[in-house]
Scaffold this motif. Structure first.
Motif, mmCIF file in Angstrom:
data_model
loop_
_atom_site.group_PDB
_atom_site.id
_atom_site.type_symbol
_atom_site.label_atom_id
_atom_site.label_comp_id
_atom_site.label_asym_id
_atom_site.label_seq_id
_atom_site.Cartn_x
_atom_site.Cartn_y
_atom_site.Cartn_z
ATOM 1 N N MET A 226 0.828 -1.205 0.000
ATOM 2 C CA MET A 226 0.000 0.000 0.000
ATOM 3 C C MET A 226 0.865 1.259 0.000
ATOM 4 S SD MET A 226 -3.101 0.854 2.601
ATOM 5 C CE MET A 226 -4.172 2.267 2.376
ATOM 6 N N SER A 227 1.969 1.257 0.744
ATOM 7 C CA SER A 227 2.827 2.439 0.811
ATOM 8 C C SER A 227 3.490 2.712 -0.532
ATOM 9 C CB SER A 227 3.894 2.266 1.893
ATOM 10 O OG SER A 227 4.713 1.137 1.623
ATOM 11 N N ASN A 228 3.912 1.659 -1.237
ATOM 12 C CA ASN A 228 4.522 1.838 -2.549
ATOM 13 C C ASN A 228 3.501 2.351 -3.557
ATOM 14 O OD1 ASN A 228 6.857 1.448 -4.411
ATOM 15 N ND2 ASN A 228 5.458 -0.002 -5.378
ATOM 16 N N GLU A 229 2.289 1.814 -3.519
ATOM 17 C CA GLU A 229 1.229 2.272 -4.421
ATOM 18 C C GLU A 229 0.880 3.729 -4.146
ATOM 19 O OE1 GLU A 229 -3.126 0.725 -5.984
ATOM 20 O OE2 GLU A 229 -2.489 0.206 -3.962
ATOM 21 N N ASN A 230 0.797 4.084 -2.882
ATOM 22 C CA ASN A 230 0.438 5.455 -2.509
ATOM 23 C C ASN A 230 1.499 6.455 -2.942
ATOM 24 O OD1 ASN A 230 -1.371 7.296 -1.213
ATOM 25 N ND2 ASN A 230 0.032 7.412 0.509
ATOM 26 N N ARG A 231 2.741 5.986 -3.025
ATOM 27 C CA ARG A 231 3.849 6.860 -3.422
ATOM 28 C C ARG A 231 3.644 7.401 -4.844
ATOM 29 N NH1 ARG A 231 7.435 3.388 -2.403
ATOM 30 N NH2 ARG A 231 7.916 4.062 -0.282
ATOM 31 N N TYR A 232 2.932 6.644 -5.676
ATOM 32 C CA TYR A 232 2.708 7.035 -7.070
ATOM 33 C C TYR A 232 1.244 7.380 -7.338
ATOM 34 C CZ TYR A 232 7.290 4.905 -7.323
ATOM 35 O OH TYR A 232 8.609 4.605 -7.099
ATOM 36 N N THR A 233 0.515 7.693 -6.285
ATOM 37 C CA THR A 233 -0.887 8.089 -6.400
ATOM 38 C C THR A 233 -0.996 9.581 -6.130
ATOM 39 O OG1 THR A 233 -1.680 5.894 -5.721
ATOM 40 C CG2 THR A 233 -3.203 7.736 -5.464
ATOM 41 N N GLU A 234 -1.511 10.340 -7.098
ATOM 42 C CA GLU A 234 -1.575 11.797 -6.977
ATOM 43 C C GLU A 234 -2.432 12.371 -8.101
ATOM 44 O OE1 GLU A 234 2.466 13.034 -7.324
ATOM 45 O OE2 GLU A 234 2.720 12.130 -9.296
ATOM 46 N N ILE A 235 -2.724 13.652 -8.012
ATOM 47 C CA ILE A 235 -3.429 14.360 -9.083
ATOM 48 C C ILE A 235 -2.391 14.983 -10.015
ATOM 49 C CG2 ILE A 235 -5.040 16.192 -9.696
ATOM 50 C CD1 ILE A 235 -6.298 15.966 -6.966
ATOM 51 N N LYS A 236 -2.536 14.724 -11.304
ATOM 52 C CA LYS A 236 -1.718 15.398 -12.304
ATOM 53 C C LYS A 236 -2.668 16.174 -13.214
ATOM 54 C CE LYS A 236 2.248 13.971 -13.303
ATOM 55 N NZ LYS A 236 3.486 13.379 -13.851
ATOM 56 N N PHE A 237 -2.226 17.311 -13.703
ATOM 57 C CA PHE A 237 -3.115 18.136 -14.512
ATOM 58 C C PHE A 237 -2.311 18.962 -15.505
ATOM 59 C CE2 PHE A 237 -2.052 20.270 -10.566
ATOM 60 C CZ PHE A 237 -1.685 21.543 -10.950
ATOM 61 N N GLU A 238 -3.015 19.376 -16.573
ATOM 62 C CA GLU A 238 -2.416 20.203 -17.611
ATOM 63 C C GLU A 238 -3.116 21.559 -17.626
ATOM 64 O OE1 GLU A 238 -1.145 19.224 -22.088
ATOM 65 O OE2 GLU A 238 -3.285 19.620 -21.891
ATOM 66 N N TYR A 239 -2.339 22.610 -17.866
ATOM 67 C CA TYR A 239 -2.894 23.961 -17.870
ATOM 68 C C TYR A 239 -2.096 24.829 -18.840
ATOM 69 C CZ TYR A 239 1.111 25.114 -14.908
ATOM 70 O OH TYR A 239 2.392 25.278 -14.433
ATOM 71 N N ASP A 240 -2.676 25.968 -19.195
ATOM 72 C CA ASP A 240 -2.020 26.955 -20.065
ATOM 73 C C ASP A 240 -1.479 26.344 -21.345
ATOM 74 O OD1 ASP A 240 -2.592 29.085 -18.467
ATOM 75 O OD2 ASP A 240 -0.649 29.164 -17.469
#
Length: 608
Positions: free
Chosen positions: A212-226
């Protein structure tokens, strides 16, 4: 906006490992949780940010201008399916309540859901002319199912004042991407269109991997702008980012992602991430909780947004095919590290596994061999300088003893001998530094390579997770190490121990003044790797193990068959006898500085 936090454990670990290796070199030269009632009733903590709810549903709410319907019905469920996805919609709210990926399973063989029940909410918030907030998640939509060729189309329409809001979804037979449109009609007389409409999109990320800790390390919000810039929320307990002209928001859950894209950029976006795994270690169901608030502007008093919704794997090859910069969702590293992975490491690995059909564990070994062979000319220069330095060791020791009370003079004489023999430490450090981009690129590649997910090799059941050979009982856990013992990190640690013993063994007995205790470092580096990589992807540990073995082999070959000590000594003597070249500007300046410092030091001694 809170300051974005990065995964400091990863950065610290990689920095320490590389620092130890460089110091050694310089020294020698001198899926979804189980589906049961308990899991489905896990609640978010009280402090989770939520959009203010509307008042309790009643039959109607009236003011002097408009009546808005607010029903308390649970709604009707509607299913859209293709070869890859099962999507479930509810007429109350009109959004996706369940997203099931058909081809994948969690580490414990359960179905993979990106959305399920109340853990996924999509709400379009409108402002009435009297200031009230209208939440589409509380409205009942009327469904219409049609087809567009081979595509399935679902249209959901809800009344707003005397007008309506319409959601239109179109699903192709073999695609993870869903066409999604929002359109309004006749709402300008009831809605204050001077205030932007707001999409509030909430989702909780499930645990799907063994670690779970390894999976969480690569879990996040990514987004594109401008128009092409991209960013992420990071790994903080509570993180948020706000940007304008947002063109997509991706809820990346390590190997699976939910991505909302729009042809017309959102006016602005506020993306929030809450790290449930680090805040509440007693639960093992969720890793993070995501929320985005995206502003939509009206055109001619109406809403008209053409969007897409992706529910699928975080696979570079799949995302790259859409041609909308979605490959940035896969974290291959920034700058040169990302370029090495995208244009060298990933194509080579794909060639081995897809084109040649080689098993993934063997492909890692072949890739490691190729990397070491490509870097072998660079390594040879380093090893040659290292060999020269060892040959010069007796003479350097004599200088150290002769000028033990004069550090400046000792440094001058040492540099003079090194320069005359062509064994400058800088000539060996440069090749070592050239390896650094590859070192970090591979550290990024293996943990994010979707192809390694649930691929076995020897005793490792999943090369994207740890390779436990023993798990402690009764929830016992060693701090910083974990609740299990992984074998590949042990092998990698042993191999790096022997590598460091080969490179430092001859010099540990006569440590230089001011230098760290290399015997301590020789034990620290393998211990650090053992602890740090115990919860990392076993494919990464396999790479370091094989890489260390190859490095040891190259060193033995160079030492026993390539480097002739007598020949090296002859080259050194020949270099000493050659007429001295005129020093460059930098070397002249350095010599001048050292001479001035020496003169000042002698003057101070005389003054005493």
């Amino acid at each position: 906006m809170e300051e974005k936090k990065t995964d400091w454990k990863t950065i610290l670990g990689m920095t320490l490992i590389f620092a130890i290796l460089m110091l050694t070199f310089v020294y020698n030269q001198e899926e979804e949780p189980p589906v049961d009632q308990k899991a489905e009733t896990v609640q978010i903590e009280d402090d989770v940010a939520t959009v203010p709810a509307v008042e309790q549903p009643v039959d109607t709410v009236q003011d002097s201008t408009t009546t808005f319907q607010k029903q308390s019905s649970v709604g009707e469920e509607i299913m859209l399916s293709n070869q890859l996805l099962d999507l479930k919609f509810n007429t109350k709210g009109g959004y996706i309540t369940e997203a099931h990926l058909k081809k994948f399973h969690t580490y414990d063989s359960l179905p993979v859901y990106l959305a399920k029940k109340n853990d996924h909410v999509f709400d379009l918030i409108l402002t009435a002319k009297d200031g009230r907030k209208i939440h589409t998640k509380d409205l009942i939509f009327t469904p219409t199912e049609t087809t567009n060729g081979a595509n399935k189309v679902l249209t959901l329409k809800a009344p707003v004042g005397s007008g309506s809001i319409e959601y239109r979804f179109e699903m192709e037979p073999d695609d993870y991407m869903l066409d999604f449109n929002i359109k309004s009609e006749g709402i300008a007389n009831a809605i204050n269109t001077s205030d932007n409409a707001v999409i509030d999109w909430q989702m909780k990320a499930y645990r799907r991997s063994q670690s779970m800790s390894n999976e969480n390390r690569y879990t996040e919000i990514k987004f594109e702008y401008d128009g092409g810039s991209d960013d992420y929320t990071g790994q903080g307990e509570n993180a948020d980012e706000e940007e304008e002209n947002v063109s997509y928001v991706a809820y990346k859950q390590h190997f699976f992602s939910s991505i909302l894209l729009t042809d017309t950029p959102f006016v602005s976006g506020l993306m929030k991430s809450k790290n449930i795994e680090s805040i509440n270690e007693n639960q093992d169901t969720f890793t993070k909780e995501f929320e985005s608030q995206l502003q939509l502007e009206y055109t001619g008093g109406e809403l008209a947004y053409n969007m897409d919704w992706y529910f699928g794997p975080t696979d570079f090859a799949i995302l790259d095919e859409y041609g909308r910069n979605l490959d940035e969702v896969v974290d291959l590293g920034w700058g040169i590290f990302g370029w090495i992975n995208e244009f060298a490491i990933r194509p080579a690995f794909t060639f081995f596994t897809v084109d040649l059909g080689i098993a993934y564990g063997l492909a890692i070994i072949l890739l490691t061999i190729c990397v070491r062979l490509v870097l072998s000319p660079v390594l040879y220069k380093s090893y040659l300088t290292q060999a020269k330095m060892k040959i010069l060791r007796p003479e350097l020791n004599r200088i150290a003893e002769k000028y033990k009370d004069n550090a400046m003079k000792k440094q001058q004489e040492t540099m003079k001998v090194q320069s005359e023999s062509g064994a400058s430490p800088l000539s060996g450090c440069l090749p070592a530094l050239l390896q650094m981009p590859v070192f970090f690129a591979l550290f990024k590649f293996f943990p994010t390579a979707f192809d390694l997910r649930q691929k076995s090799f020897l005793w490792a059941n999943d090369l994207s997770s740890y390779d436990a050979i023993y798990t402690f009982s009764d929830g016992f856990k060693i701090p910083f190490y974990g609740d299990h013992i992984s074998l590949f990190p042990i092998l990698a640690s042993i191999s790096i121990f022997f590598y460091m013993q080969m490179t430092t063994g001859q010099t540990m007995q006569t440590p230089q003044p001011g230098m760290p205790n290399m015997k301590f470092i020789m034990y620290l580096s393998p211990l650090f790797m053992l602890v740090f990589f115990n919860n990392y992807a076993s494919g990464l540990s396999l790479y370091y193990f094989i890489s260390n073995l190859i490095t040891i082999g190259i060193m033995l070959v160079i030492k026993n068959f390539i480097i002739d000590k007598d020949r090296v000594l002859a080259k050194i003597e020949k270099a000493k006898s050659k007429p001295k070249k005129k020093k460059g500007l930098f070397a002249t300046k350095m010599a001048s500085i050292m001479e001035q410092a020496q003169a000042q030091q002698e003057a101070q001694k005389k003054g005493k």
